[in-house]
Each structure stands twice: as C-alpha cells, then as structure tokens.
Scaffold this active site. Structure first.
Site, short mmCIF file in Angstrom:
data_model
loop_
_atom_site.label_atom_id
_atom_site.label_comp_id
_atom_site.label_asym_id
_atom_site.label_seq_id
_atom_site.Cartn_x
_atom_site.Cartn_y
_atom_site.Cartn_z
N ASP A 1 0.82 -1.22 0.00
CA ASP A 1 0.00 0.00 0.00
C ASP A 1 0.85 1.26 0.00
O ASP A 1 0.63 2.16 -0.82
CB ASP A 1 -0.95 0.02 1.20
CG ASP A 1 -2.11 -0.95 1.03
OD1 ASP A 1 -2.28 -1.47 -0.10
OD2 ASP A 1 -2.84 -1.17 2.01
N ARG B 1 1.31 5.51 17.11
CA ARG B 1 0.91 6.55 16.13
C ARG B 1 1.30 7.97 16.54
O ARG B 1 1.73 8.75 15.70
CB ARG B 1 -0.58 6.46 15.81
CG ARG B 1 -1.00 5.48 14.69
CD ARG B 1 -0.12 4.35 14.47
NE ARG B 1 -0.47 3.46 13.37
CZ ARG B 1 -0.12 2.19 13.31
NH1 ARG B 1 0.57 1.65 14.29
NH2 ARG B 1 -0.44 1.45 12.27
N ASP C 1 -6.16 4.73 13.25
CA ASP C 1 -4.80 5.22 13.09
C ASP C 1 -4.74 6.56 12.35
O ASP C 1 -3.91 7.41 12.66
CB ASP C 1 -3.93 4.16 12.41
CG ASP C 1 -3.73 2.94 13.31
OD1 ASP C 1 -3.71 3.13 14.53
OD2 ASP C 1 -3.61 1.82 12.79
N SER D 1 -4.72 -8.17 8.43
CA SER D 1 -4.01 -6.89 8.52
C SER D 1 -3.28 -6.88 9.87
O SER D 1 -3.89 -7.07 10.92
CB SER D 1 -5.00 -5.74 8.43
OG SER D 1 -4.40 -4.56 8.91
N1 ARG Z 1 -7.58 -1.73 16.64
C1 ARG Z 1 -6.29 -1.41 17.12
C2 ARG Z 1 -6.19 0.06 17.39
O1 ARG Z 1 -7.00 0.78 16.93
C3 ARG Z 1 -5.21 -1.89 16.20
C4 ARG Z 1 -5.01 -1.14 14.95
C5 ARG Z 1 -3.95 -1.75 14.13
N2 ARG Z 1 -3.65 -0.96 13.00
C6 ARG Z 1 -3.52 -1.44 11.77
N3 ARG Z 1 -3.29 -0.59 10.83
N4 ARG Z 1 -3.66 -2.73 11.50
O2 ARG Z 1 -5.33 0.54 18.08
#
Ligand code: ARG
Length: 404
Positions: free
Chosen positions: A13, A101, A130, A181
């Site tokens: 991506d 993040r 994110d 993912s």
């Molecule tokens: N749901 C979790 C969070 O919001 C994990 C997110 C993981 N991010 C990803 N791009 N796969 O913190």
C-alpha cells in the site's frame, strides 16, 4: 507540487502511495521507523530490515529515505508513561498500535522540518483509528502542515494495488496475499480482518505470530522476578526496549498475552481484533500487584478512574494533549513509592503473580494476621461501626415515622 514526508512501511500500500504521490509531481521523502516489530519474534533481527525498506523507497524514486531506530524512544516516551497508567482500552487492549501513532506523528513533523517539507502523508484508510491518531498528532505539533491521506482520498482495493504495482515496477512480496491486517511493535501485535471479521469464528492459530499454541507450550512453569524502581521495570538487570523484546519472546513461548476483543473504534464502528502482547501482559500484571501493595486505598480508587480515562485518551488519538500531560504528572507522584519486586509465574497462557514485596508496602502482617502476634485493636472496630451506622439508624427511624 509539494515536498511530502510519507510514513513508509515498505509494504504494497505505501509503495503504491509513494508512486502515486511522485506521479502527481511531488517530491517525496520516505520515513520508516523501527519500533521493534520483528524483535519480539526473532530476538534481535530487526535492524537490517529498515535499511532495506529505505533502499526500496529510493529505488521507487523517493528524493530521500529516512530510517530511524526509535525503539528506546518509544519505550521511554510512550510505553513507560502509558504503563504507569496501566493502559488497557475497554479493559483488555494494552494500546500497542495506539501508542505508536503519536510517535509516528512526531517523527513526520520532525522530518518535515528537517527537509523543509510542507506536507506529510500516511497510508491509513478512512475506516480506522490510526488516521485519527496520526492526524491529530500532526495537528497538535504543527498545525501548518498539510496532511495527505491518499487511501482515504481514493480507496485502493488489493487487486487494484497489485495491478498498479505491476504496471509501475513495484516489487510485490509474497505477503501481498496476506490473510490478515497486522501491525506490531514492542508493546504488542494486532491482527484484524479476513476470517476474523465474523465474530463467531474462533481465532485460527495462523493468526498468531508471537505466541505458542497450547500444544507447543512448555509443560513446566517458569518464574521470573520483575524488579521495579519508581515504577520502571527491570528483569534480570534488563530494562528498556530489550526488556520488552525479551519478555515477548519468553511470554510468547508460554502462550501469554492472547486477546480477542470486539472493540469500539473512534469512528463509531465496532470491530473484532486479536492481539498478542506477552510483555505488556506480564508487566501490567506485575505493576498492578505492586500498586495494590504500596498505594493507599484512596490512591487506588482514584487512579483506577485516571487509568481508564488515560487509555481512552490514547485510543482516541489525544496523546499530544494537556490532559495526558496532567495525568502523567499525577502518575509520576504515585510512582515514587513504586519500588519492589514481583514474582510472576508463566505457565500455559497465564502470567500469574505469586508473590510481591516492597520496602514501601502498606500491608502490615502484624495488623493483618489471624495468627499469633496480632496487634490489631479489635475493640476499636466497635466505635467505628457505631459512628458509621449513625446515618443508617436515623434513616431507619425516619422511615418508620413516615410509614406510620
Ligand atoms: N484496533 C487497534 C487500534 O485501533 C489496532 C489497529 C492496528 N492498525 C492497523 N493498521 N492494522 O489501536
């Protein structure tokens, strides 16, 4: 045309994004950060990987590529303060992705300043948390930067990404056909999408990368001692990022830290996520046990509320905010007496605290004991109950009068 710093993972991506931004006529600086995502599984194999990612970015046409090892910074500036707040979103998730993040946002801003860039970009979709965390972080640190989210501007399906990659000479890794993912760093690994989207489907073993399946775990328990110095954990003299890598490997071997959660995303959706967080699970269990030993009842009650709010704030992308800084100040004070030792038994998926001691313990065996040497004044309870019951006596009298 602008100069854009792109948060670049090296995956399909963000490689497509890099090319797209170049085709628009921009200058792109690719930023890759090592947060220890592969240390946990393999010991210390990560360092070479980010150099290769930067080389790929340059080969695709990035004006420059920056690779930063931010493992210690992540531990000290993000994990430790959050650890002091016992972070567990909705009681379960130790916020691994959520803590990374705001650091990525800070790195984007710092790199943009170093290169005189006017924009930053990320590869988050419009559906997740994110994007919110990165963008609120950038806004808080430098509101003048433009933030681009090309996958939100025009979403990209996996087949389209693969076609685009083939057309533009982007190497496609085996993992392009990935069933989940995944996001990982030293504080944990998150797994979503694919068959997990049906919450009735049990987590398949192939979703787990760090934690051993039940039949592969050692059949004997192992005990470790977590030493705390003013809230900072050490095991066998190891602290910082190496401690997390070590505990992820050790706890992972015992299958510790698997979490299966239907969680509430910032953008209003519920989603089903799996996590693996061996180090976080062990350390949080140890810290909570020590807090119960050394903090007063009032501190514990108040702190539970602060901790819950802290977790929500981090989840919601408000790391770079004054309330979080205020909570950190509170936790710094409540960590001053958080020194001591905690015995943790690792066995078959559980990290169980089996012993705790501290020079600051408020627990007093002479007062607590039911055996010989009891120093507790049993008669004092008489007066206590008398006074505590006064309002209830009165209420009962009033009820009798008004009912009559
Ligand atoms: N749901 C979790 C969070 O919001 C994990 C997110 C993981 N991010 C990803 N791009 N796969 O913190």
């Amino acid at each position: 045309m602008s100069t854009i710093v792109l948060a670049y993972s090296g995956g399909l991506d963000t490689s497509v994004l890099l090319k797209r931004l170049l085709l628009e006529g921009n200058d792109v600086i690719a930023l890759t950060a090592d947060l220890g995502e592969s240390d946990a599984a393999t010991g210390d194999a990560a360092a070479a990987a980010i150099g290769a990612i930067s080389a790929k970015a340059r080969a695709l046409g990035a004006r420059d590529a920056v690779a930063l090892d931010v493992r210690e910074r992540f531990f000290h500036e993000y994990v430790l303060p959050a650890f002091a707040a016992n972070v567990r979103y909705e009681g379960c998730y130790p916020l691994s992705a959520a803590l990374s993040r705001p650091l990525i946002a800070a790195l984007l801003v710092e790199t943009a300043r170093a290169y005189g860039a006017d924009a930053v970009a990320h590869g988050c979709t419009g559906k997740g948390n994110d994007q919110v965390r990165i963008e609120l972080g950038v806004r808080a640190l430098d509101p003048n930067l433009t933030v681009r989210a090309p996958l939100r501007e025009s979403p990209l399906s996996r087949p389209d990404a693969i076609t685009f990659a083939a057309e533009h000479g982007i190497p496609i890794a085996q993992s392009a056909a990935k069933p989940y993912s995944i996001d990982a760093n030293l504080w944990g690994r998150s797994i979503e999408a694919g068959v997990l989207e049906d919450p009735w489907v049990a987590p398949p073993e192939d979703a787990f990368g760090w934690t051993a399946s039940p039949q592969d775990r050692p059949s004997t328990a192992e005990e470790i001692v977590v030493l705390f110095r003013e809230g900072v954990p050490l095991v066998a003299g190891i602290s910082g990022a190496p401690l997390l890598a070590r505990l992820n490997a050790l706890g992972g071997m015992h299958g510790i830290g698997r979490i299966d959660l239907i969680e509430d995303r910032v953008i209003g959706l519920k989603s089903r996520e799996l996590y693996e967080a061996p180090a976080a699970t062990i350390l949080l269990a140890a810290r909570e046990a020590l807090e119960r030993l050394v903090l007063t009842r009032d501190e514990l009650r108040f702190k539970a509320g602060v901790d819950r709010k802290y977790g929500e704030l981090v989840y919601d992308g408000l790391w770079h905010s004054p309330l979080r800084a205020a909570f950190d100040a509170f936790n710094a004070v409540s960590s001053v007496r958080l020194s001591g030792e905690v015995r943790v038994r690792l066995y078959q998926g559980s990290a169980t605290v089996v012993g705790v001691r501290s020079p600051f313990a408020l627990y007093d065996e002479g007062l607590a004991t039911y055996g010989a040497g009891d120093r507790f004044d049993h008669h004092a309870a008489d007066g206590f109950i008398h006074l505590a019951g006064l309002p209830l006596d009165r209420l009962a009298q009033v009820a009798a009068v008004t009912a009559g």
